[in-house]
Design a protein around this motif. Structure first.
Motif, PDB file in Angstrom:
ATOM      1  N   GLU A  75     -35.508 -44.022  23.257  1.00  0.00           N
ATOM      2  CA  GLU A  75     -35.596 -43.769  24.708  1.00  0.00           C
ATOM      3  C   GLU A  75     -36.437 -44.849  25.401  1.00  0.00           C
ATOM      4  O   GLU A  75     -37.603 -45.058  25.060  1.00  0.00           O
ATOM      5  N   GLY A  85     -35.609 -44.686  31.171  1.00  0.00           N
ATOM      6  CA  GLY A  85     -34.501 -43.772  30.910  1.00  0.00           C
ATOM      7  C   GLY A  85     -33.227 -44.523  30.538  1.00  0.00           C
ATOM      8  O   GLY A  85     -33.081 -45.716  30.802  1.00  0.00           O
ATOM      9  N   GLU A 100     -29.490 -34.128  26.926  1.00  0.00           N
ATOM     10  CA  GLU A 100     -30.200 -32.989  27.544  1.00  0.00           C
ATOM     11  C   GLU A 100     -31.036 -32.252  26.493  1.00  0.00           C
ATOM     12  O   GLU A 100     -32.190 -31.919  26.723  1.00  0.00           O
ATOM     13  N   LYS A 117     -34.836 -38.968  29.294  1.00  0.00           N
ATOM     14  CA  LYS A 117     -34.465 -39.262  30.679  1.00  0.00           C
ATOM     15  C   LYS A 117     -33.169 -40.085  30.660  1.00  0.00           C
ATOM     16  O   LYS A 117     -33.064 -41.060  29.898  1.00  0.00           O
ATOM     17  N   ARG A 136     -29.452 -41.218  33.254  1.00  0.00           N
ATOM     18  CA  ARG A 136     -28.525 -41.010  34.360  1.00  0.00           C
ATOM     19  C   ARG A 136     -27.147 -41.410  33.835  1.00  0.00           C
ATOM     20  O   ARG A 136     -27.027 -42.313  32.998  1.00  0.00           O
TER      21      ARG A 136
END
Ligand code: SF4
Length: 265
Positions: A25, A29, A48, A53, A55
């Motif tokens: 990670e 993000g 999730e 993090k 998008r």
């Protein structure tokens, strides 16, 4: 199987994928390359579960309407990427500043995309993210011989590519979606094993897909007509329909002087 009991202990592919996601990670993000297909769905839900993090972004490719509706309904947070526009250097006149689509790329590139000229992949799919981004993808070894050569993490065009489910089989993907009760695109229940761009020249079902989605076929024919107007050389193509015939492999005649057939490997 997602959980296997071996002589060396239990192998839990969900836990392993979650650990991979946590391990790599980045501070800012991940950027998840999302399509709404089953593999990118699994990566979305694993991210999730991992609490990392991220998008998610979808590329502006010619996807089936069922897939577009599915991801807008179940993944409304996913961003539809429209950022790659034509610049003055790339085109003259009316297309400058317009988002790129497969249809306007055809006239600017002055040829249909082919197996050897996959410019649409390069322009629409592969330019996901920026240099320095860490991109999550749902690519798996079992999808193709080319993909078998990939590693779980690699560097590509200045980005870090992370493939947390690289070692998953199709069965693992379905087991995950069923176990965690995730909805999936209806096209899978109609017999499609992979869902992607309609009319892709790499697809063995190119003609069938174009017949299934006549509006897309019309859009390609219109794009081919615009492309013919842009061609400087002599061409035996008179209309967009001629190009379509050649594109789906019905017409063996060479369309342009010295141009290879798209079916020549
Ligand atoms: S049509 Fe095929 S070659 Fe073009 S972007 Fe889609 S997958 Fe890539």
């Amino acid at each position: 199987m997602l959980v296997e009991h071996t002589l060396f202990g239990e192998i839990n592919k969900v836990d392993i994928a979650i650990k991979r996601l946590q391990e790599f990670e980045p501070q800012e993000g991940y950027l998840l390359a999302f399509s709404g297909g089953k593999d990118s769905q699994v990566v979305y839900h694993l991210a999730e579960m991992a609490g990392v993090k991220f998008r998610a972004e979808v590329a502006p490719t010619p996807d089936p309407p069922e897939l577009i509706r599915f991801r807008r309904k179940y993944y409304p947070d996913v961003i539809e990427r429209k950022c790659n526009v034509f610049t003055k250097r790339q085109v003259k006149g009316t297309m400058e500043g317009r988002p790129k689509t497969i249809f306007n790329l055809i006239s600017s590139k002055k040829q249909p995309p082919t197996r050897m000229q996959r410019y649409c992949c390069e322009e629409l799919k592969e330019n996901v993210g920026n240099v320095g981004d860490t991109v999550l993808v749902g690519v798996r070894w079992s999808e193709s011989n080319n993909r078998k050569k990939l590693s779980m993490v690699s560097f590509w065009k200045g980005k870090v590519m992370v493939r947390p489910i690289i070692d998953w089989t199709d069965e693992d993907v379905w087991e995950f979606l069923k176990k965690y009760k995730k909805p999936y695109c209806e096209l899978y229940d109609q017999g499609f094993t992979r869902i992607g761009c309609i009319g892709c020249p790499l697809s063995s079902n190119q003609e069938k897909e174009l017949e299934m989605y006549p509006k897309y076929k019309e859009n390609y024919i219109r794009a081919f007509n615009r492309m013919i107007k842009n061609l400087d050389n002599n061409t035996t193509w008179q209309t967009g329909e001629d190009v379509m015939e050649w594109w789906i492999g019905k017409c063996k005649e060479k369309p342009l002087e010295n141009q290879c057939s798209m079916f020549e490997e």
